[in-house]
Write a protein that holds these residues in place. Structure first.
Motif, PDB file in Angstrom:
ATOM      1  N   GLU A 223       0.821  -1.201   0.000  1.00 57.78           N
ATOM      2  CA  GLU A 223       0.000   0.000   0.000  1.00 57.78           C
ATOM      3  C   GLU A 223       0.865   1.265   0.000  1.00 57.78           C
ATOM      4  OE1 GLU A 223      -3.158   0.088  -0.311  1.00 57.78           O
ATOM      5  OE2 GLU A 223      -3.691  -2.014   0.015  1.00 57.78           O
ATOM      6  N   LEU A 224       0.359   2.313  -0.631  1.00 55.86           N
ATOM      7  CA  LEU A 224       0.999   3.627  -0.543  1.00 55.86           C
ATOM      8  C   LEU A 224       0.516   4.326   0.725  1.00 55.86           C
ATOM      9  CD1 LEU A 224       0.763   4.917  -4.232  1.00 55.86           C
ATOM     10  CD2 LEU A 224       2.663   3.728  -3.110  1.00 55.86           C
ATOM     11  N   ASN A 225       1.344   5.254   1.203  1.00 55.96           N
ATOM     12  CA  ASN A 225       1.062   5.942   2.455  1.00 55.96           C
ATOM     13  C   ASN A 225       0.488   7.331   2.214  1.00 55.96           C
ATOM     14  OD1 ASN A 225       2.443   3.773   3.817  1.00 55.96           O
ATOM     15  ND2 ASN A 225       4.372   4.771   3.239  1.00 55.96           N
ATOM     16  N   PRO A 226      -0.535   7.731   2.992  1.00 56.89           N
ATOM     17  CA  PRO A 226      -1.021   9.116   2.890  1.00 56.89           C
ATOM     18  C   PRO A 226      -0.020  10.060   3.544  1.00 56.89           C
ATOM     19  CG  PRO A 226      -2.102   8.015   4.714  1.00 56.89           C
ATOM     20  CD  PRO A 226      -1.249   6.965   4.040  1.00 56.89           C
ATOM     21  N   LEU A 227      -0.130  11.342   3.224  1.00 54.56           N
ATOM     22  CA  LEU A 227       0.759  12.315   3.865  1.00 54.56           C
ATOM     23  C   LEU A 227       0.151  13.707   3.835  1.00 54.56           C
ATOM     24  CD1 LEU A 227       1.978  13.846   1.206  1.00 54.56           C
ATOM     25  CD2 LEU A 227       3.696  12.094   1.263  1.00 54.56           C
ATOM     26  N   VAL A 228       0.782  14.614   4.560  1.00 54.89           N
ATOM     27  CA  VAL A 228       0.425  16.034   4.563  1.00 54.89           C
ATOM     28  C   VAL A 228       1.552  16.769   3.848  1.00 54.89           C
ATOM     29  CG1 VAL A 228      -0.030  18.065   5.972  1.00 54.89           C
ATOM     30  CG2 VAL A 228      -0.863  15.821   6.716  1.00 54.89           C
ATOM     31  N   LEU A 229       1.192  17.571   2.850  1.00 60.19           N
ATOM     32  CA  LEU A 229       2.193  18.178   1.980  1.00 60.19           C
ATOM     33  C   LEU A 229       1.848  19.640   1.693  1.00 60.19           C
ATOM     34  CD1 LEU A 229       4.632  17.729  -0.006  1.00 60.19           C
ATOM     35  CD2 LEU A 229       2.926  17.158  -1.738  1.00 60.19           C
ATOM     36  N   GLU A 230       2.871  20.492   1.708  1.00 56.84           N
ATOM     37  CA  GLU A 230       2.706  21.895   1.304  1.00 56.84           C
ATOM     38  C   GLU A 230       3.698  22.210   0.191  1.00 56.84           C
ATOM     39  OE1 GLU A 230       1.577  24.932   4.546  1.00 56.84           O
ATOM     40  OE2 GLU A 230       2.876  23.513   5.584  1.00 56.84           O
ATOM     41  N   THR A 231       3.222  22.826  -0.870  1.00 57.81           N
ATOM     42  CA  THR A 231       4.144  23.286  -1.904  1.00 57.81           C
ATOM     43  C   THR A 231       4.805  24.583  -1.448  1.00 57.81           C
ATOM     44  OG1 THR A 231       2.475  24.598  -3.072  1.00 57.81           O
ATOM     45  CG2 THR A 231       2.691  22.285  -3.698  1.00 57.81           C
TER      46      THR A 231
ATOM     47  N   ALA B 148      -6.400  20.714  -0.663  1.00 55.62           N
ATOM     48  CA  ALA B 148      -7.126  19.509  -1.086  1.00 55.62           C
ATOM     49  C   ALA B 148      -6.999  18.412  -0.041  1.00 55.62           C
ATOM     50  CB  ALA B 148      -6.596  19.013  -2.430  1.00 55.62           C
ATOM     51  N   VAL B 149      -8.093  17.695   0.164  1.00 56.83           N
ATOM     52  CA  VAL B 149      -8.117  16.516   1.027  1.00 56.83           C
ATOM     53  C   VAL B 149      -8.415  15.315   0.129  1.00 56.83           C
ATOM     54  CG1 VAL B 149      -9.212  15.371   2.978  1.00 56.83           C
ATOM     55  CG2 VAL B 149      -8.913  17.862   3.001  1.00 56.83           C
ATOM     56  N   ILE B 150      -7.489  14.357   0.117  1.00 55.33           N
ATOM     57  CA  ILE B 150      -7.601  13.202  -0.782  1.00 55.33           C
ATOM     58  C   ILE B 150      -7.754  11.941   0.056  1.00 55.33           C
ATOM     59  CG2 ILE B 150      -6.487  11.909  -2.643  1.00 55.33           C
ATOM     60  CD1 ILE B 150      -4.817  15.057  -2.133  1.00 55.33           C
ATOM     61  N   SER B 151      -8.827  11.192  -0.159  1.00 58.21           N
ATOM     62  CA  SER B 151      -9.062   9.944   0.570  1.00 58.21           C
ATOM     63  C   SER B 151      -8.865   8.766  -0.374  1.00 58.21           C
ATOM     64  CB  SER B 151     -10.477   9.913   1.152  1.00 58.21           C
ATOM     65  OG  SER B 151     -10.690  11.003   2.033  1.00 58.21           O
ATOM     66  N   GLY B 152      -8.171   7.751   0.086  1.00 58.51           N
ATOM     67  CA  GLY B 152      -7.912   6.614  -0.781  1.00 58.51           C
ATOM     68  C   GLY B 152      -7.795   5.314   0.000  1.00 58.51           C
ATOM     69  N   PRO B 153      -7.549   4.213  -0.701  1.00 57.37           N
ATOM     70  CA  PRO B 153      -7.360   4.167  -2.151  1.00 57.37           C
ATOM     71  C   PRO B 153      -8.680   4.200  -2.907  1.00 57.37           C
ATOM     72  CG  PRO B 153      -7.110   1.982  -1.224  1.00 57.37           C
ATOM     73  CD  PRO B 153      -7.297   2.909  -0.052  1.00 57.37           C
ATOM     74  N   SER B 154      -8.673   4.824  -4.078  1.00 55.35           N
ATOM     75  CA  SER B 154      -9.868   4.934  -4.917  1.00 55.35           C
ATOM     76  C   SER B 154      -9.674   4.142  -6.209  1.00 55.35           C
ATOM     77  CB  SER B 154     -10.141   6.401  -5.278  1.00 55.35           C
ATOM     78  OG  SER B 154     -10.397   7.174  -4.134  1.00 55.35           O
ATOM     79  N   LYS B 155     -10.726   3.459  -6.619  1.00 53.17           N
ATOM     80  CA  LYS B 155     -10.695   2.758  -7.900  1.00 53.17           C
ATOM     81  C   LYS B 155     -10.989   3.765  -9.000  1.00 53.17           C
ATOM     82  CE  LYS B 155     -12.963  -0.991 -10.442  1.00 53.17           C
ATOM     83  NZ  LYS B 155     -14.011  -2.048 -10.394  1.00 53.17           N
ATOM     84  N   LEU B 156     -10.039   3.959  -9.907  1.00 52.45           N
ATOM     85  CA  LEU B 156     -10.211   4.910 -11.007  1.00 52.45           C
ATOM     86  C   LEU B 156     -10.786   4.201 -12.234  1.00 52.45           C
ATOM     87  CD1 LEU B 156      -6.854   6.930 -10.768  1.00 52.45           C
ATOM     88  CD2 LEU B 156      -9.063   7.462  -9.715  1.00 52.45           C
TER      89      LEU B 156
ATOM     90  N   ALA C 135      -1.126  10.001  -7.475  1.00 48.37           N
ATOM     91  CA  ALA C 135      -0.616   8.884  -6.684  1.00 48.37           C
ATOM     92  C   ALA C 135      -1.297   8.819  -5.326  1.00 48.37           C
ATOM     93  CB  ALA C 135       0.896   9.013  -6.511  1.00 48.37           C
ATOM     94  N   LEU C 136      -1.585   9.967  -4.732  1.00 49.45           N
ATOM     95  CA  LEU C 136      -2.208   9.991  -3.414  1.00 49.45           C
ATOM     96  C   LEU C 136      -3.642   9.462  -3.438  1.00 49.45           C
ATOM     97  CD1 LEU C 136      -0.865  13.375  -1.977  1.00 49.45           C
ATOM     98  CD2 LEU C 136      -0.112  11.050  -1.425  1.00 49.45           C
ATOM     99  N   THR C 137      -4.281   9.467  -4.612  1.00 48.32           N
ATOM    100  CA  THR C 137      -5.623   8.862  -4.689  1.00 48.32           C
ATOM    101  C   THR C 137      -5.550   7.357  -4.464  1.00 48.32           C
ATOM    102  OG1 THR C 137      -5.590   8.431  -7.098  1.00 48.32           O
ATOM    103  CG2 THR C 137      -6.359  10.613  -6.371  1.00 48.32           C
ATOM    104  N   GLN C 138      -4.343   6.803  -4.575  1.00 48.32           N
ATOM    105  CA  GLN C 138      -4.165   5.363  -4.375  1.00 48.32           C
ATOM    106  C   GLN C 138      -3.561   5.037  -3.011  1.00 48.32           C
ATOM    107  OE1 GLN C 138      -5.578   3.442  -6.845  1.00 48.32           O
ATOM    108  NE2 GLN C 138      -6.134   5.546  -7.397  1.00 48.32           N
TER     109      GLN C 138
END
Length: 440
Positions: A294-302, A374-382, A319-322
């Motif tokens: 599994e990929l890991n969620p994270l908190v990110l700022e540009t 943006a808040v991204i929840s996953g994993p999502s089936k695309l 990638a974060l959607t997964q």
């Protein structure tokens, strides 16, 4: 010619791609050739639309531009520089914002510059106010005309003390290209210090400029009366490298990016590893791959360099959607960069965009009604969908989402991607992508 990509997704991308000179450096180095009184040679030049646009603009201004058919190196002779009509500039500039950077060099070379109404990717306001204010402080006279803006300097350009309210890359480039031959000393506070800026400084130093990069984002330029041509190899495109890395992660693939440079990708590589991707660095490039699991969620700022670059954000969001969990991304550089997420939601991604600063530090877009978090929840089936490319990085992000999705997607507006990704269709085929291209 407009075309559509019909992509059949669900296949991991595997293989090797090569990246050449940075889109954010090469066109500016080409403009710098106007400052010299002898020819310049630029190496490691990518085949992208922005290079074609600047080549055309240089030619209509009397610069002889020739390309080595074997190496792709550009040879630029500015010794017969001349004025161009507004109609010519409008025709060749298209929707590019690059003409604004011609102003300083053209004033030095022929005494005047004209810029048409400017276009570019619709990811934020990106006004040219900074540029015009900078030029005025050098002593330029800015006149609005029915076709655009005419800029002259009846008394010549003079060094100035400048401070940017935000470390704008474009405004910093404007100062560098204008100050090197302005009379006296220029000091710029609040400057951008991206790798591409430092490479442009290297180009100008080769031409005879005297430029010092000091601490706390201060750049000092001692004007010189004349510059010569340069011979320079452009630094590799870190943004394209990061895009292919995200493509490997999204499709659970394995891509070796020949030409990728670890030094300029430090912030990206750290984040890539935190998400769960892996990479191996050697002297010729970097291998990026999905190690499984599994990929890991994270908190990110540009942020501006040396932070996590805004151009890396959009492909990584795919990638974060997964990733398994909730990720938060706070965009602090361009206020409208999350427009591309609407297509991802139609493909099945769970993404919410917010006006609030969902980061550790409130940014300049807070309380200004911009959807910049943006808040991204996953994993999502695309799943496959019909997509129209909104901008350069968003467009590439849509491509890799379509390549990872189940089913078929139709992607239009892909011409925008040619602005910054060299032969991207050819590279995708080499990685095993399953798609067709047809004219509209």
């Amino acid at each position: 010619m407009a075309s559509v990509l019909t992509i059949r997704g669900g296949k991991a991308l595997r293989g090797t791609v090569s990246v050449r000179g940075a889109k954010n450096l090469v066109p500016k180095a080409m403009v710098a050739a106007l400052l010299g009184d002898t020819p310049s040679t630029l190496r490691n030049v990518p085949e992208i639309k922005d290079v074609d646009v600047v080549t055309s603009l240089l030619r209509i201004h009397g610069v002889d531009v020739t390309k080595d058919p074997e190496t792709g190196d550009l040879y630029m002779d500015p010794t017969k520089a001349k004025s161009a009509t507004s109609a010519e500039i409008n025709t060749h500039a298209g929707d590019s914002r690059i003409p604004i950077l011609f102003c300083g060099p053209l004033i030095h070379a022929i005494g005047e510059a004209f810029i048409p109404d400017l276009g570019g990717c619709k990811i934020g306001d990106r006004p040219i106010d900074y540029h015009l204010q900078v030029l005025r402080q050098f002593g330029a006279v800015v006149d609005k005309t029915p076709d655009g803006i005419l800029i002259t300097a009846p008394n010549g350009l003079k060094g100035a003390k400048l401070e940017l309210p935000y470390p704008s890359v474009g405004a910093t480039e404007q100062v560098l290209l204008t100050a090197t031959r302005a009379e006296g000393i220029t000091e710029l506070k609040g400057a951008a210090v991206e790798p591409e800026i430092l490479d442009l400084i290297a180009v100008l130093q080769k031409m005879g400029a005297i430029i010092t990069v000091q601490t706390d984002r201060v750049i000092r330029i001692e004007g010189v009366p004349a510059l010569r041509g340069y011979n320079h190899r452009a630094l590799p495109d870190r943004n394209e490298s990061a895009s292919w890395a995200s493509a490997a992660l999204v499709t659970r693939g394995d891509i070796y990016v020949e030409g990728a440079d670890q030094q300029d990708l430090t912030a990206f590589l750290n984040t890539f590893r935190k998400v769960g991707g892996e990479f191996e660095v050697d002297d010729d490039g970097i291998r990026f791959y999905h190690p499984g699991g599994e990929l890991n969620p994270l908190v990110l700022e540009t942020d501006v360099h040396p932070g996590f670059m805004t151009d890396w954000q959009q492909p990584l969001v795919v990638a974060l959607t997964q990733a398994d969990g909730v990720s938060i991304v706070h965009e602090t550089v361009y206020e409208n960069r999350f427009g591309f997420t609407e297509a991802l939601r139609r493909m099945g991604a769970t993404i919410q965009v917010h006006r609030e600063c969902l980061g550790s530090i409130p940014c300049r877009f807070g309380q200004r009604n911009f959807l910049h978090s943006a808040v991204i929840s996953g994993p999502s089936k695309l799943s496959g969908a019909d997509i129209d490319v909104p901008d350069l990085r968003g467009g590439f992000s849509h491509l890799i989402a379509a390549l990872a999705a189940e089913g078929t997607s139709r992607v239009t507006g892909i011409e925008i991607i040619n602005r910054g990704y060299e032969r991207f269709e050819e590279k995708l085929r080499g990685l095993g992508a399953d798609f067709d291209v047809e004219a509209l």
